[in-house]
Design a protein around this motif. Structure first.
Motif, PDB file in Angstrom:
ATOM      1  N   TRP A  79       0.832  -1.218   0.000  1.00 20.89           N
ATOM      2  CA  TRP A  79       0.000   0.000   0.000  1.00 20.89           C
ATOM      3  C   TRP A  79       0.860   1.259   0.000  1.00 20.89           C
ATOM      4  N   PHE A 308      -5.028  -3.723  -4.668  1.00 17.16           N
ATOM      5  CA  PHE A 308      -6.016  -4.627  -4.085  1.00 17.16           C
ATOM      6  C   PHE A 308      -5.419  -5.985  -3.718  1.00 17.16           C
ATOM      7  N   TRP A 311      -4.239  -5.282  -0.335  1.00 15.63           N
ATOM      8  CA  TRP A 311      -5.363  -5.303   0.615  1.00 15.63           C
ATOM      9  C   TRP A 311      -5.766  -6.751   0.942  1.00 15.63           C
ATOM     10  N   VAL A 315      -5.837  -8.634   4.564  1.00 11.50           N
ATOM     11  CA  VAL A 315      -7.010  -9.283   5.187  1.00 11.50           C
ATOM     12  C   VAL A 315      -6.654 -10.729   5.570  1.00 11.50           C
ATOM     13  N   LEU A 318      -4.402 -10.734   8.582  1.00  7.76           N
ATOM     14  CA  LEU A 318      -5.103 -10.473   9.850  1.00  7.76           C
ATOM     15  C   LEU A 318      -5.885 -11.702  10.302  1.00  7.76           C
ATOM     16  N   LEU A 319      -6.502 -12.399   9.333  1.00  8.27           N
ATOM     17  CA  LEU A 319      -7.274 -13.589   9.706  1.00  8.27           C
ATOM     18  C   LEU A 319      -6.346 -14.676  10.254  1.00  8.27           C
ATOM     19  N   TYR A 322      -5.092 -13.444  13.838  1.00  4.25           N
ATOM     20  CA  TYR A 322      -6.042 -13.434  14.954  1.00  4.25           C
ATOM     21  C   TYR A 322      -7.076 -14.552  14.873  1.00  4.25           C
TER      22      TYR A 322
ATOM     23  N   VAL B 185      -9.870  -5.986  18.260  1.00  2.80           N
ATOM     24  CA  VAL B 185      -9.277  -6.739  17.139  1.00  2.80           C
ATOM     25  C   VAL B 185     -10.344  -7.050  16.086  1.00  2.80           C
ATOM     26  N   PHE B 188     -11.029  -3.984  14.282  1.00  2.00           N
ATOM     27  CA  PHE B 188      -9.884  -3.600  13.454  1.00  2.00           C
ATOM     28  C   PHE B 188      -9.896  -4.362  12.118  1.00  2.00           C
ATOM     29  N   ILE B 189     -10.188  -5.666  12.202  1.00  2.00           N
ATOM     30  CA  ILE B 189     -10.238  -6.469  10.961  1.00  2.00           C
ATOM     31  C   ILE B 189     -11.414  -5.999  10.084  1.00  2.00           C
ATOM     32  N   PHE B 192     -10.611  -2.807   8.385  1.00  2.00           N
ATOM     33  CA  PHE B 192      -9.722  -2.992   7.237  1.00  2.00           C
ATOM     34  C   PHE B 192     -10.527  -3.432   6.009  1.00  2.00           C
ATOM     35  N   VAL B 193     -11.479  -4.351   6.243  1.00  2.00           N
ATOM     36  CA  VAL B 193     -12.330  -4.815   5.139  1.00  2.00           C
ATOM     37  C   VAL B 193     -13.200  -3.652   4.648  1.00  2.00           C
ATOM     38  N   VAL B 195     -12.534  -0.413   4.731  1.00  2.00           N
ATOM     39  CA  VAL B 195     -11.709   0.537   3.960  1.00  2.00           C
ATOM     40  C   VAL B 195     -11.414  -0.025   2.564  1.00  2.00           C
ATOM     41  N   GLY B 196     -11.012  -1.292   2.516  1.00  2.00           N
ATOM     42  CA  GLY B 196     -10.668  -1.911   1.227  1.00  2.00           C
ATOM     43  C   GLY B 196     -11.859  -2.010   0.290  1.00  2.00           C
ATOM     44  N   TRP B 223      -8.356   4.020  12.081  1.00  2.00           N
ATOM     45  CA  TRP B 223      -7.761   2.692  11.888  1.00  2.00           C
ATOM     46  C   TRP B 223      -6.338   2.662  12.445  1.00  2.00           C
ATOM     47  N   ILE B 230      -3.670  -1.778  19.432  1.00  2.00           N
ATOM     48  CA  ILE B 230      -3.334  -3.214  19.422  1.00  2.00           C
ATOM     49  C   ILE B 230      -1.833  -3.417  19.654  1.00  2.00           C
TER      50      ILE B 230
END
Lengths: 328, 272
Positions: A79, A308, A311, A315, A318-319, A322, B185, B188-189, B192-193, B195-196, B223, B230
């Motif tokens: 990004w 993208f 992005w 994602v 992050l998945l 966490y 958290v 936050f996730i 992010f989704v 924003v994208g 964000w 975090i």
């Protein structure tokens, strides 16, 4: 080594993030104070991310959560990198197309180029023709659709090609390697100003087509400023003027004309329908024609998929980081 | 607003109010029965709230994503929904109704006061599948961060010296602390989704994925603020009261971001 340790430290990353917040707030609240020097912050952030990620990759811990963290930060790096790379390759322009008129890229009144690729050549040789404009309102007031047919002619190698596609808001079309987006539309009047038979001004004007909003344009050759208000479906009752709906059934412009040196003194006030004429100071302002116009955006951004992908990587990262994973 | 929609809405507001008063009664008078009634009340409020949205959706033909009233309606629904969802998995979180129900009620009141309760079709820029993704994740973000701040408030109350009686009614401080972190958290996730997906939608609408619109910029600011949040927890081990204060203060950025839609101007304010 000390420099590397500092750049990859969490304290430095947190400091950069905090400064980013401060700069972004400044950008919103006091945009006039914003300086390109502030780009040093994302540049430092990028450097910090690269060094920190490289150091972590050399470290010992390797599990799903670690992988997630690396992927997320990798996405962020992409990004930030595209923030700097984008201006080098991006092209964007805004086109003002009046229905039934052929416009070329070289037409300075109808084409505004905002971004040219730093590494690219001359702007492409395109010609455009708009036809079949249609707008639809629910209950005559609420817009539900704007659409038109767009023909684009361009050179494809040594061949001239023409393509035609229907365009709508939210439905961009790709033609000749560029993306075209329907941004907005309205109704452009053709005004002609004459003095003693001599034409001082003759142009289609792209005016605001919402009755609630006033718009204006200047006629420099006569030193006049014309204030307009569009009534798509005019009614006149007991000296009051208004519009019954937003559907163009009985179009007219409310007109106020002032001299540029005295903008608050009206020298003409009235309502003009297509074909009508206003007599002003020995001059004749003719409302010759009314046609729909569409404002199109023309864009080419080779980095779009990269942004993208970054992005998506973020994602997924992050998945992983966490998600309900156990360390392996 | 139509009759049936109005009926369900006022029923929801009344039940949320009832829930708040009963929750307060439970804490003050130490009557468990009041707590049970409060919970029934918030469940009933949520059902009425859902029916309000369903009726409006059927009448307008689109989800509640347009105008101040619809934003308040959807945002508060997500907050109440996440609250009910949490209770399924974590014991003793019913007492959170004490902060959730008045907040939801105030949001609904704010929406009604905004005066845009009439039904309008979605303007063309809103007719995109990405709108669904963007707005849904936006509201999950909003609900998660608000609940995180709400739990943080209760954590501070529960661990303070002045209200020892309340402490007995709340979950363990450690659970509340972890819950605050997890909600952040989760937010936050989703953020992010949001924003994208907004960027993808913007690229199809305006030919660019980022335009430095005030709401966009505030969304990025919030964000980053939650990212700092975090980081401080994960890498610096912040927890307890310090982390609770951080969760509450971070919410300011979210209030500006979401509260600003429709007021600050820019591309997020409907014009067409």
């Amino acid at each position: 080594m000390r420099v590397v340790a500092f750049l990859s430290s969490r304290a430095f990353a947190l400091f950069l993030l905090s400064v980013s917040v401060a700069v972004l707030i400044l950008r919103v609240k006091r945009p006039e104070l914003y300086s390109p020097l502030f780009l040093l912050i994302p540049a430092s952030l990028f450097l910090s991310l690269v060094v920190c990620t490289a150091r972590r990759l050399r470290g010992g811990r390797k599990d799903v959560r670690f992988l997630g963290s690396i992927l997320f930060h990798g996405g962020l790096m992409i990004w930030v990198a595209t923030l700097f790379a984008s201006p080098l390759v991006r092209f964007s322009a805004r086109l003002f197309l009046v229905e039934g008129m052929v416009i070329g890229m070289e037409d300075r009144e109808a084409v505004e180029i905002y971004e040219r690729p730093f590494l690219g050549g001359a702007p492409p040789l395109f010609s455009f023709l708009l036809r079949g404009y249609r707008e639809r309102y629910e209950e005559g007031m609420y817009p539900v659709e704007y659409t038109a047919m767009l023909s684009v002619g361009y050179m494809d190698g040594d061949r001239y090609r023409t393509e035609e596609k229907r365009i709508r808001i939210n439905e961009p079309v790709d033609l000749g390697g560029y993306r075209f987006l329907f941004e907005s539309s309205g109704w452009a009047p053709l005004f002609r100003l004459r003095r003693d038979g001599e034409v001082l001004f003759e142009r289609y004007i792209f005016l605001v087509s919402i009755t609630e909003e006033e718009d204006s344009f200047k006629i420099d050759s006569a030193g006049l400023e014309v204030f307009t208000r569009f009534f798509p479906d005019l009614f006149m009752e007991d000296g009051k003027v208004g519009t019954r709906s937003r559907v163009v059934r009985n179009p007219a412009f409310g007109i106020k004309i002032a001299r540029e040196e005295a903008p608050f003194v009206d020298i003409y006030r009235g309502v003009l329908r297509p074909g009508e004429v206003a007599e002003v100071d020995g001059m004749r302002l003719e409302f010759v024609d009314l046609r729909p116009f569409v404002v199109l955006l023309m864009v080419r951004d080779p980095l779009y998929p990269v942004v993208f992908a970054g992005w998506g990587l973020g994602v997924v990262g992050l998945l992983f980081r966490y998600g309900p994973w156990r360390r392996v | 607003m139509r009759t049936l929609e109005g009926l369900f809405l006022w029923m929801a507001i009344s039940l949320y109010l009832g829930c708040f008063l009963l929750s307060l009664g439970r804490v003050v008078f130490r009557r468990e029965r009041l707590g049970d009634l409060a919970w029934r009340s918030v469940e009933g409020g949520f059902i009425s709230h859902t029916l309000t949205i369903a009726v409006r959706w059927m009448e307008s033909g689109h989800p509640p994503v347009y105008g101040t009233f619809e934003h308040a309606l959807a945002g508060s629904w997500f907050i109440a929904g996440i609250h009910l969802f949490l209770e399924r998995y974590l014991q003793r979180t019913r007492v959170f109704s004490l902060v959730v129900s008045p907040f939801v009620m105030l949001m609904l009141g704010y929406g009604i006061m905004g005066g845009q309760t009439g039904i309008e079709p979605l303007p063309p820029p809103y007719r995109s599948l990405w709108l669904w993704v963007h707005v849904t994740f936006g509201w999950i973000t909003y609900g998660s961060y608000h609940l995180a701040a709400g739990v943080a408030v209760l954590y501070l109350l529960g661990t303070g010296r002045r209200l020892p009686r309340l402490l007995r009614r709340l979950p363990e401080p450690d659970i509340m602390d972890r819950l605050t972190y997890r909600l952040i958290v989760y937010g936050f996730i989703s953020h992010f989704v949001m924003v994208g997906s907004g960027a993808i939608w913007a690229y199809g609408l305006w030919g660019r994925y980022w335009g430095w619109d005030p709401i966009e910029t505030w969304s990025l600011i919030s964000w980053i603020v939650y990212g700092i949040n975090i980081h401080l927890r994960v890498t610096y081990g912040w927890k307890g009261r310090r982390a609770a204060w951080l969760a509450i203060l971070s919410l300011i950025t979210i209030i500006i971001t979401f509260g600003g839609i429709g007021f600050i101007g820019g591309i997020h304010t409907p014009l067409l």
